[in-house]
Design a protein around this motif. Structure first.
Motif, mmCIF file in Angstrom:
data_model
loop_
_atom_site.group_PDB
_atom_site.id
_atom_site.type_symbol
_atom_site.label_atom_id
_atom_site.label_comp_id
_atom_site.label_asym_id
_atom_site.label_seq_id
_atom_site.Cartn_x
_atom_site.Cartn_y
_atom_site.Cartn_z
ATOM 1 N N SER A 1 -33.811 -19.701 34.736
ATOM 2 C CA SER A 1 -32.587 -19.241 35.406
ATOM 3 C C SER A 1 -32.730 -17.790 35.852
ATOM 4 O O SER A 1 -32.285 -17.425 36.941
ATOM 5 C CB SER A 1 -31.386 -19.384 34.476
ATOM 6 N N ASP B 1 -29.784 -25.064 39.957
ATOM 7 C CA ASP B 1 -30.135 -24.902 38.552
ATOM 8 C C ASP B 1 -29.657 -26.140 37.789
ATOM 9 O O ASP B 1 -28.467 -26.310 37.539
ATOM 10 C CB ASP B 1 -29.478 -23.633 37.986
ATOM 11 N N GLU B 2 -30.568 -27.011 37.458
ATOM 12 C CA GLU B 2 -30.256 -28.263 36.760
ATOM 13 C C GLU B 2 -29.068 -29.004 37.345
ATOM 14 O O GLU B 2 -28.036 -29.158 36.702
ATOM 15 C CB GLU B 2 -30.011 -27.976 35.279
ATOM 16 N N GLN C 1 -25.769 -24.199 37.119
ATOM 17 C CA GLN C 1 -25.530 -25.259 36.141
ATOM 18 C C GLN C 1 -24.028 -25.494 36.053
ATOM 19 O O GLN C 1 -23.269 -24.536 36.031
ATOM 20 C CB GLN C 1 -26.029 -24.792 34.771
HETATM 21 MG MG LIG Z 1 -31.151 -21.913 32.622
#
Ligand SMILES: [Mg+2]
Ligand SMILES: Nc1ncnc2c1ncn2[C@@H]1O[C@H](COP(=O)(O)OP(=O)(O)OP(=O)(O)O)[C@@H](O)[C@H]1O
Lengths: 285, 269
Positions: A47, A169-170, A90
């Motif tokens: 991240s 991010d994910e 996320q």
């Molecule tokens: Mg992360």
């Protein structure tokens, strides 16, 4: 046309007992139109890496740039450059704030200074893109939607800014398989149809193998592997296992079959090819 | 944003860090009494030496403790100035119209500001060496006897613990939301006051929603684990006094004794 990190180090809370060097001397170039997966175990610095890439964090040492424009600058040019990089965090649905889905998606384009017609077109476009029917959803409160729908609204809010580079991010964390596939299908469409460069942080080796053309493995603040997923999974298996990562199930199955004496070619990267090879070897149809 | 550390706990494993929180709270109160008793140069000198000694024991960087004086620096300087310029006394050092600088005034000013500085440093050593959670444990234990007169010791401590637990979480959340909206081109620093307040909406709305969601989750989780107040509750970390705590109490009372002696005792110096 590329985004670049040159000898970037990043330290959280320098000068306190909580000081943490999360990135260590990273140099990296990502060209327009690439699809890059970033993998690594929890706390490895993924991240932090992508936030340095889009100018949200400014490198403690070294510099981050887009087409030669330093992203940490205060100039209008730097601001424009940052606007060309979209970022989906996320759990992006936790950032919804507006009264209606329409207003929330329009937030980004408005901040880019687009006029009413342009914004409207962007919103409609983005909603279509993520598969949300305009008539049904535009006027609804984003908080009355399901989790998967909320995430699509959030992604639409970033897509509506028409970024040249999109960082995710994910994106599939906490989604059911259906919504997950839908999100990936949308990302692939952005990549293929609009030529948007995709940088995707993921914990899933399968996703990396299936979608990405390039894979970065982050370990302890450094990029230890950078290559095509197929090659990485074949050649760097030991290294991956050592840093707590894994290889996709297909590779493991192929290896297990080889151990049992089945002769298979080396380049098997997905289930279909594996099945075809097995059938061919065994003379099945 | 996240550079603000919660409270000011400075992790460590020194003698002072390891003391029981009750000891530290009570000893701090005793030392504060000692500071108020001091009224001679020797007394203040002894207190300064004592503070240096405690800092050395605690392993805290001296500058860190000194910085805790900063928020009240203005008041300290003001105290010094007022006493110096307006103090009454016989030994006039300098006079200009009604402003009179006397020896007594200067002495008073120095004493008063020394007192403030010592108080700040002593109490900040407590917060530097005790994590907020442990501190609330200590406060709860000390308040327990007052339950008979209706002080809800456990509930107060629980509220403090929950608040402390969630401050960093909410700060992290704020940080994330600010980043996300910044990535969408939000601008929080330009425009007039009204425009700026309006620009805060994209941060405040998600923040409140997440705070309520968390509160809800926490309530359900506590309920599910049969939480029903402090009645008959046992604790995981039992507070216990050790030999070091006795030493700390002896030390604190000795300081009070010394200050009382210097104040009321035979004039030996
Ligand atoms: Mg992360
Ligand atoms: N705001 C922060 N303040 C201090 N340290 C931080 C902060 N954010 C991250 N870190 C630390 O920096 C390191 C890298 O964190 P980062 O969030 O980049 O990891 P990650 O690879 O994204 O992990 P995950 O897979 O859990 O998301 C970790 O050790 C983390 O504890």
């Amino acid at each position: 046309m590329s985004m670049k990190l040159e000898h970037v180090s990043y330290t959280y809370m320098p000068g306190t007992p909580y000081e943490k060097e999360a990135l260590k001397d990273i140099s990296l170039e990502i060209k327009k139109g690439e699809f890059v997966a970033v993998i690594g175990h929890t706390g490895s610095g993924k991240s932090t890496l992508v936030q340095n890439l889009n100018g949200l964090l400014h490198p403690t040492k070294g510099n981050a740039s887009l087409d030669g424009v330093d992203l940490s600058g205060k100039s209008n040019e730097a601001k424009m450059a940052r606007g060309r990089i979209g970022m989906v965090f996320q759990y992006p649905e936790h950032q919804l704030f507006a009264e209606t889905v329409y207003e929330d998606i329009a937030f980004g384009p408005q901040n880019l200074g687009l006029n009413y017609e342009e914004t409207d077109a962007r919103v409609k476009d983005a909603m279509k893109f993520v598969g949300l029917d305009f008539e049904t959803y535009a006027g609804r409160s984003p908080f009355s939607l399901s989790g998967g729908q909320m995430r699509r609204v959030a992604i639409a809010g970033v897509v509506a800014m028409n970024p040249d580079y999109l960082i995710l991010d994910e994106p599939s964390a906490g989604l059911d398989p259906g919504s997950r596939d839908a999100v990936f299908a949308e990302v692939m469409e952005l990549y293929k149809k609009r030529g948007t460069a995709i940088i995707m942080v993921t914990h899933s080796m399968e996703d990396a193998a299936q979608f990405a053309k390039r894979m970065l493995v982050v370990y302890d603040g450094r990029i230890i592997i950078d290559g095509k997923p197929g090659e990485v999974f074949l050649k760097e298996k030991e290294q991956l296992l050592k840093v707590g990562m894994d290889v996709p199930e297909v590779y493991k199955l192929a290896d297990a079959l080889r151990d049992k004496g089945l002769r298979l070619p080396k380049e098997i990267t997905d289930a279909k090819t594996l099945l075809a090879e097995i059938k061919r070897r065994k003379g099945l149809r | 944003m996240l550079d603000i550390t919660l409270g000011q706990y400075y992790p460590g494993n020194s003698f002072i860090h390891r003391l029981d929180p009750r000891t530290k709270i009570l000893a701090t109160l005793l030392l504060i009494v000692a500071v108020f008793l001091a009224n001679t140069a020797v007394g203040y000198g002894a207190l300064c030496v004592m503070v240096l000694f405690i800092i050395a024991l605690s392993g805290l960087p001296f500058m860190l403790v000194l910085k805790s004086v900063k928020p009240l620096l203005f008041i300290i300087v003001l105290t010094l100035l007022l006493h110096t310029l307006l103090g009454q006394g016989e030994h006039v050092l300098y006079q200009w119209k009604f402003l009179k600088v006397t020896e007594e005034g200067v002495q008073m000013g120095v004493k008063m500001s020394m007192r403030l500085i010592l108080l700040l440093m002593i109490s900040s050593i407590l917060t530097f060496t005790t994590s907020p959670i442990v501190l609330t444990d200590g406060i709860e234990a000390l308040l327990r006897p007052f339950r008979v007169i209706g002080v809800p010791a456990h509930e107060l401590a629980m509220m403090m613990t929950i608040a402390l637990r969630f401050i960093p979480t909410l700060m992290e959340e704020t940080d994330r939301i600010i980043k996300a909206q910044t990535a969408r081109g939000a601008d929080f620093s330009s425009g007039n006051l009204l425009a700026r307040a309006k620009n805060m909406l994209p941060i405040l709305v998600p923040l409140f929603i997440s705070a309520f969601r968390r509160a809800d989750d926490l309530a359900v989780a506590m309920e599910a684990r049969c939480y029903r107040g402090g009645e008959g509750r046992t604790r995981m970390h039992q507070l216990a006094y050790h030999a070091g705590d006795a030493a700390a109490f002896v030390f604190a009372f000795a300081m009070i004794g010394l200050m009382a002696f210097l104040r009321w005792g035979p004039n030996v110096l």
